[in-house]
Design a protein around this motif. Structure first.
Motif: not given
Lengths: 185, 185
Positions: B36-45
């Motif tokens: 998530a952090r690597t590909y720029g996600a806002e949040r990981f639910y």
């Protein structure tokens, strides 16, 4: 092709940059074996010089390939059967040399960008798509020791996402690497 | 963009095709948070209705974000801080709706090819690259329940490697999916 992968547990760095033998992570074996099967690798070499760790890998492999696991999950069995336990990288290379009657091209991977000159994905894709045998190595812990990278024929460029963050697990990094080598245009 | 990911523990299938709540796998949290952090996600639910499982996720998150882990590994802390624990998918969607002031496009994934009509990667890439909010869902165990897939706006095509074998872990499948959505041409 033919194509091999290897998971290096020695020599690798710990957090402080000291060379260590890392311990087996069960899910690394499963995830990389399934990747190896998915992307058509001939073998998945698990490289660890410690006898008790080798015994552990063989027990896990045995459970899935010949034991209860084979009955429980045939797909997993098929993947886990690709695992080959070796003490050193040299042992894996020797085995490949005998089978392929040629030395494989040795391709190292690393998340850091200060480990030496790197080659881009399309370059390595050409190699793995050619008739030459090749092995791609993935490091555990804080990455493969510099000496090992120096002995490789090529060092693949680090995986960068859309941010500057490049701290992936070896499981997900291996997945992305194989998908980029075999399926990207 | 903005882009979200979700890991579904209910409703999912077990090996026999029964709908179950799956248990948390610690490395799923780590690997998907880092992706998530690597590909720029806002949040990981992390979607799980069981209170004890939610407590477990919060304890793991807390260790890395506010506890000893944050001091030990700052990069991991940064990734794990993206985790948000919710009981249901609806709860995640509500949270996104409030934040983005629009309903996100809901994209399901599945390894099987008999779950309904699928869309190819370039199609979903267009969506995630547009200004619309989107969430990509990954299922644990033997995959998301059909009802959930039916409620999604789109079902992404299964990942196929170079063989017919498509039994990847959710960790490696998520890695390949995100890399294909964000970095492939």
């Amino acid at each position: 092709m033919p194509f091999y992968i290897g998971l290096v547990h020695y020599p690798v760095y710990n957090k402080r940059g000291e060379v260590i033998v890392s311990a087996i992570t069960n899910l690394d074996l499963h995830d990389l074996a399934r990747l190896a099967r998915t992307y058509g690798a001939e073998r998945f070499y698990v490289i660890n010089p410690l006898i008790d760790q080798q015994d552990l890998i063989r027990r896990i492999r045995g459970h899935w390939v010949g034991g209860h696991g084979a009955w429980y999950n045939k797909d997993r069995s098929e993947a886990m059967s690709l695992i080959s336990v070796v003490s050193t990288l040299e042992e894996a290379l020797d085995e490949i040399r005998v089978k392929e009657e040629t030395a494989p091209i040795l391709i190292a991977t690393d998340a850091r960008n200060d480990r030496g000159e790197t080659v881009p994905y399309p370059f390595v894709r050409e190699i793995v798509m050619s008739h030459r045998a090749a092995i791609v190595l993935f490091g555990t812990a804080w990455g493969m020791a510099k000496e090992l990278i120096r002995d490789a024929d090529y060092l693949l460029e680090p995986i960068m996402g859309v941010s500057e963050y490049n701290h992936l697990s070896v499981r997900t990094a291996a997945a992305i690497t194989l998908d980029r080598l075999f399926l990207q245009n």
